[in-house]
Write an enzyme that holds these catalytic residues in place. Structure first.
Site, PDB file in Angstrom:
ATOM      1  N   PHE A 176       5.203 -10.169  -7.063  1.00 53.78           N
ATOM      2  CA  PHE A 176       4.456  -9.219  -6.258  1.00 53.78           C
ATOM      3  C   PHE A 176       4.197  -9.773  -4.856  1.00 53.78           C
ATOM      4  O   PHE A 176       4.372  -9.080  -3.862  1.00 53.78           O
ATOM      5  CB  PHE A 176       3.144  -8.917  -6.999  1.00 53.78           C
ATOM      6  N   THR A 214      -4.161   4.384  -6.316  1.00 55.88           N
ATOM      7  CA  THR A 214      -3.006   4.217  -5.429  1.00 55.88           C
ATOM      8  C   THR A 214      -2.132   5.467  -5.428  1.00 55.88           C
ATOM      9  O   THR A 214      -2.167   6.283  -6.355  1.00 55.88           O
ATOM     10  CB  THR A 214      -2.151   2.996  -5.835  1.00 55.88           C
ATOM     11  N   ASP A 232       5.854   2.482   1.959  1.00 54.34           N
ATOM     12  CA  ASP A 232       7.149   1.833   2.171  1.00 54.34           C
ATOM     13  C   ASP A 232       8.277   2.806   1.889  1.00 54.34           C
ATOM     14  O   ASP A 232       8.218   3.553   0.914  1.00 54.34           O
ATOM     15  CB  ASP A 232       7.279   0.613   1.249  1.00 54.34           C
ATOM     16  N   GLU A 251      -9.602  -1.127  -7.902  1.00 49.96           N
ATOM     17  CA  GLU A 251      -8.411  -0.317  -7.613  1.00 49.96           C
ATOM     18  C   GLU A 251      -7.593  -0.106  -8.884  1.00 49.96           C
ATOM     19  O   GLU A 251      -7.377  -1.043  -9.654  1.00 49.96           O
ATOM     20  CB  GLU A 251      -7.558  -1.040  -6.553  1.00 49.96           C
ATOM     21  N   HIS A 256      -5.805   6.921  -2.185  1.00 51.39           N
ATOM     22  CA  HIS A 256      -4.826   6.362  -1.249  1.00 51.39           C
ATOM     23  C   HIS A 256      -3.866   7.489  -0.870  1.00 51.39           C
ATOM     24  O   HIS A 256      -3.517   8.323  -1.708  1.00 51.39           O
ATOM     25  CB  HIS A 256      -4.009   5.246  -1.902  1.00 51.39           C
ATOM     26  N   SER A 297     -15.777  -2.882  -5.639  1.00 50.09           N
ATOM     27  CA  SER A 297     -14.873  -1.750  -5.875  1.00 50.09           C
ATOM     28  C   SER A 297     -13.681  -2.182  -6.721  1.00 50.09           C
ATOM     29  O   SER A 297     -13.332  -3.366  -6.766  1.00 50.09           O
ATOM     30  CB  SER A 297     -14.402  -1.155  -4.545  1.00 50.09           C
ATOM     31  N   HIS A 330     -13.057  -6.171  -3.381  1.00 51.46           N
ATOM     32  CA  HIS A 330     -12.251  -5.068  -3.930  1.00 51.46           C
ATOM     33  C   HIS A 330     -11.285  -5.703  -4.937  1.00 51.46           C
ATOM     34  O   HIS A 330     -10.468  -6.548  -4.557  1.00 51.46           O
ATOM     35  CB  HIS A 330     -11.478  -4.416  -2.776  1.00 51.46           C
TER      36      HIS A 330
HETATM   37  C1  LIG Z   1      -5.321  -2.281   0.225  1.00 52.46           C
HETATM   38  C2  LIG Z   1      -3.906  -1.773   0.179  1.00 52.46           C
HETATM   39  C3  LIG Z   1      -3.606  -0.636  -0.564  1.00 52.46           C
HETATM   40  C4  LIG Z   1      -2.309  -0.130  -0.603  1.00 52.46           C
HETATM   41  N1  LIG Z   1      -2.059   0.995  -1.348  1.00 52.46           N
HETATM   42  C5  LIG Z   1      -0.808   1.520  -1.381  1.00 52.46           C
HETATM   43  C6  LIG Z   1      -0.537   2.730  -2.096  1.00 52.46           C
HETATM   44  O1  LIG Z   1      -1.423   3.306  -2.718  1.00 52.46           O
HETATM   45  N2  LIG Z   1       0.726   3.215  -2.088  1.00 52.46           N
HETATM   46  C7  LIG Z   1       1.750   2.595  -1.392  1.00 52.46           C
HETATM   47  O2  LIG Z   1       2.876   3.094  -1.419  1.00 52.46           O
HETATM   48  N3  LIG Z   1       1.524   1.451  -0.698  1.00 52.46           N
HETATM   49  C8  LIG Z   1       0.274   0.911  -0.668  1.00 52.46           C
HETATM   50  N4  LIG Z   1       0.031  -0.252   0.050  1.00 52.46           N
HETATM   51  C9  LIG Z   1       1.155  -0.915   0.713  1.00 52.46           C
HETATM   52  C10 LIG Z   1       1.430  -0.374   2.125  1.00 52.46           C
HETATM   53  O3  LIG Z   1       1.834   0.973   2.068  1.00 52.46           O
HETATM   54  C11 LIG Z   1       2.524  -1.236   2.735  1.00 52.46           C
HETATM   55  O4  LIG Z   1       2.045  -2.529   2.964  1.00 52.46           O
HETATM   56  C12 LIG Z   1       3.219  -0.680   3.973  1.00 52.46           C
HETATM   57  O5  LIG Z   1       4.381  -1.477   4.227  1.00 52.46           O
HETATM   58  C13 LIG Z   1       2.388  -0.708   5.249  1.00 52.46           C
HETATM   59  O6  LIG Z   1       1.404   0.209   5.239  1.00 52.46           O
HETATM   60  P1  LIG Z   1       0.284   0.216   6.406  1.00 52.46           P
HETATM   61  O7  LIG Z   1      -0.566   1.377   6.174  1.00 52.46           O
HETATM   62  O8  LIG Z   1      -0.341  -1.107   6.548  1.00 52.46           O
HETATM   63  O9  LIG Z   1       1.258   0.491   7.674  1.00 52.46           O
HETATM   64  P2  LIG Z   1       1.078   0.340   9.245  1.00 52.46           P
HETATM   65  O10 LIG Z   1      -0.288  -0.018   9.638  1.00 52.46           O
HETATM   66  O11 LIG Z   1       1.683   1.557   9.846  1.00 52.46           O
HETATM   67  O12 LIG Z   1       1.998  -0.930   9.542  1.00 52.46           O
HETATM   68  C14 LIG Z   1       3.336  -0.993   9.059  1.00 52.46           C
HETATM   69  C15 LIG Z   1       4.157  -1.974   9.902  1.00 52.46           C
HETATM   70  O13 LIG Z   1       4.389  -1.411  11.177  1.00 52.46           O
HETATM   71  C16 LIG Z   1       3.822  -2.226  12.202  1.00 52.46           C
HETATM   72  N5  LIG Z   1       3.239  -1.292  13.179  1.00 52.46           N
HETATM   73  C17 LIG Z   1       2.090  -0.589  13.038  1.00 52.46           C
HETATM   74  N6  LIG Z   1       1.882   0.178  14.136  1.00 52.46           N
HETATM   75  C18 LIG Z   1       2.926  -0.034  14.974  1.00 52.46           C
HETATM   76  C19 LIG Z   1       3.312   0.467  16.256  1.00 52.46           C
HETATM   77  N7  LIG Z   1       2.529   1.342  16.914  1.00 52.46           N
HETATM   78  N8  LIG Z   1       4.465   0.047  16.822  1.00 52.46           N
HETATM   79  C20 LIG Z   1       5.270  -0.848  16.180  1.00 52.46           C
HETATM   80  N9  LIG Z   1       4.952  -1.377  14.951  1.00 52.46           N
HETATM   81  C21 LIG Z   1       3.810  -0.974  14.360  1.00 52.46           C
HETATM   82  C22 LIG Z   1       2.795  -3.110  11.513  1.00 52.46           C
HETATM   83  O14 LIG Z   1       2.582  -4.335  12.169  1.00 52.46           O
HETATM   84  C23 LIG Z   1       3.453  -3.308  10.155  1.00 52.46           C
HETATM   85  O15 LIG Z   1       4.447  -4.302  10.229  1.00 52.46           O
HETATM   86  C24 LIG Z   1      -1.258  -0.789   0.103  1.00 52.46           C
HETATM   87  C25 LIG Z   1      -1.560  -1.945   0.836  1.00 52.46           C
HETATM   88  C26 LIG Z   1      -2.865  -2.435   0.888  1.00 52.46           C
HETATM   89  C27 LIG Z   1      -3.160  -3.685   1.670  1.00 52.46           C
END
Ligand SMILES: Cc1cc2nc3c(=O)[nH]c(=O)nc-3n(C[C@H](O)[C@H](O)[C@H](O)COP(=O)(O)OP(=O)(O)OC[C@H]3O[C@@H](n4cnc5c(N)ncnc54)[C@H](O)[C@@H]3O)c2cc1C
Length: 301
Positions: free
Chosen positions: A217, A48, A109, A17, A77, A15, A265
């Site tokens: 990055f 993204t 974020d 991205e 995404h 895949s 990916h």
């Molecule tokens: C493959 C990939 C694609 C991405 N694509 C994008 C994109 O298109 N656009 C973009 O803006 N960003 C993107 N990101 C970045 C991502 O949005 C950030 O890394 C963001 O900070 C975390 O997103 P997450 O979905 O992992 O969050 P979560 O899984 O919600 O985790 C966020 C933080 O909160 C903590 N956490 C989770 N659940 C709980 C809970 N119940 N209680 C307390 N703490 C908790 C986790 O340990 C982590 O530290 C991507 C990242 C990856 C790996």
């Protein structure tokens, strides 16, 4: 096509991205890149979602363009930071209407500028978004995983616990943050297995074509570049950096596939050359069987 159904074929996936270009004058770059990479028949491509709302409409536009104009299997995404439930609902409804099967459900974020409005609206974490999307239709849902731990996470154990919550809510597979030392992936896989996570974990690979860009990055996202690689790359010409980065990524992909990763990916950064060089050298790794780990077999769901 739902990505979870492709995993069931028991062979590694490929895949790519992409990100939606901010400027109209850069759109041709992505068009050309897609034109080049299409010949490798990716199992899916993903687009993204712009942080802070900047390119969000473009994410949907490109998702549909890649699906309808280029005939590719797409995954959009979707981040929940800064969005209300009804905003998420209208996007998800549009994806249903357009026949998009796959969503990467993310928290995103919060904007870095201080003084902006409270970014936390109806969803605080990605697991809540997964739960919500699950109620809205039969999507295949991917989530993010962090082999070196998420940058805000207090510990790897907590990170794994929260990842499990996303899977328990219905995530079908995980895509990892980029990493340059496969041992992080293998340890991550062991941790998740111990935690009872059985969905496929697709490694995210970014070929280094510009050392400065990659180190910036990785600092932002909490991943690391091995010091030995930095030393080897420092001072190289752009062409030699590219060659070194490509060779490094080939070795990484070879080992991952050999050790049972369910595919690769590629974070393409909308460029095709490095990814093409890697794929030409690797050959069609999808002809190989997925290893024992991390790939559900038909019937196991
Ligand atoms: C493959 C990939 C694609 C991405 N694509 C994008 C994109 O298109 N656009 C973009 O803006 N960003 C993107 N990101 C970045 C991502 O949005 C950030 O890394 C963001 O900070 C975390 O997103 P997450 O979905 O992992 O969050 P979560 O899984 O919600 O985790 C966020 C933080 O909160 C903590 N956490 C989770 N659940 C709980 C809970 N119940 N209680 C307390 N703490 C908790 C986790 O340990 C982590 O530290 C991507 C990242 C990856 C790996």
């Amino acid at each position: 096509m739902k990505i979870r159904e492709i995993f069931l074929k028991g062979r590694p996936l490929l895949s790519f991205e992409f990100f939606p270009p901010k400027k109209v004058e850069n759109e041709h770059i992505l068009e050309e890149t897609v034109g080049h990479l299409k010949k490798y028949s990716p199992d899916f491509v993903s687009i993204t979602y712009g942080a802070g709302g900047s390119t969000r409409a473009k994410t949907l536009e490109w998702t549909l363009r890649l699906k309808d104009v280029h005939g590719l299997n797409v995954m959009m995404h979707l981040t929940c930071v800064g969005s209300t439930r009804s905003e998420i609902d209208s996007i998800v409804a549009r994806l249903t209407q357009e026949g998009v099967d796959n969503i990467l459900a993310l928290r995103g974020d919060p904007p870095r500028e201080s003084g902006s409005e409270n970014p936390w609206k109806d969803f605080r974490y990605a697991f809540e978004l997964v739960r919500h999307i699950k109620k809205k239709g039969d999507f295949c849902i991917g989530v993010a995983g962090y082999p070196e731990g998420h940058i805000e996470s207090p510990s790897l154990e907590k990170d794994t616990e929260y990842l499990k919550m996303k899977v328990d809510e219905g995530a079908d597979f995980i895509i990892t943050q980029l990493f340059f030392d496969n041992r992080f992936y293998f340890r991550f896989r062991e941790r998740t297995e111990r935690a009872g996570i059985t969905v496929p974990i697709l490694p995210g690979i970014m070929p280094i074509i510009n050392l400065g860009q990659v180190t910036r990055f990785t600092e932002m996202c909490g991943a690391s570049v091995p010091q030995s690689l930095i030393r080897e790359m420092e001072g190289l010409s752009p062409e030699d950096t590219l060659k070194k980065g490509v060779d490094f990524a080939i070795a990484q992909c070879e080992e991952l596939i050999r050790e049972g990763a369910p595919g690769i990916h590629f974070y393409t950064l909308n460029r095709n050359r490095a990814t093409e060089m890697i794929l030409e050298e690797l050959g069609d790794f999808r002809g190989r069987e997925s290893g024992p780990s991390n790939s559900p077999k038909e019937g196991e769901g």
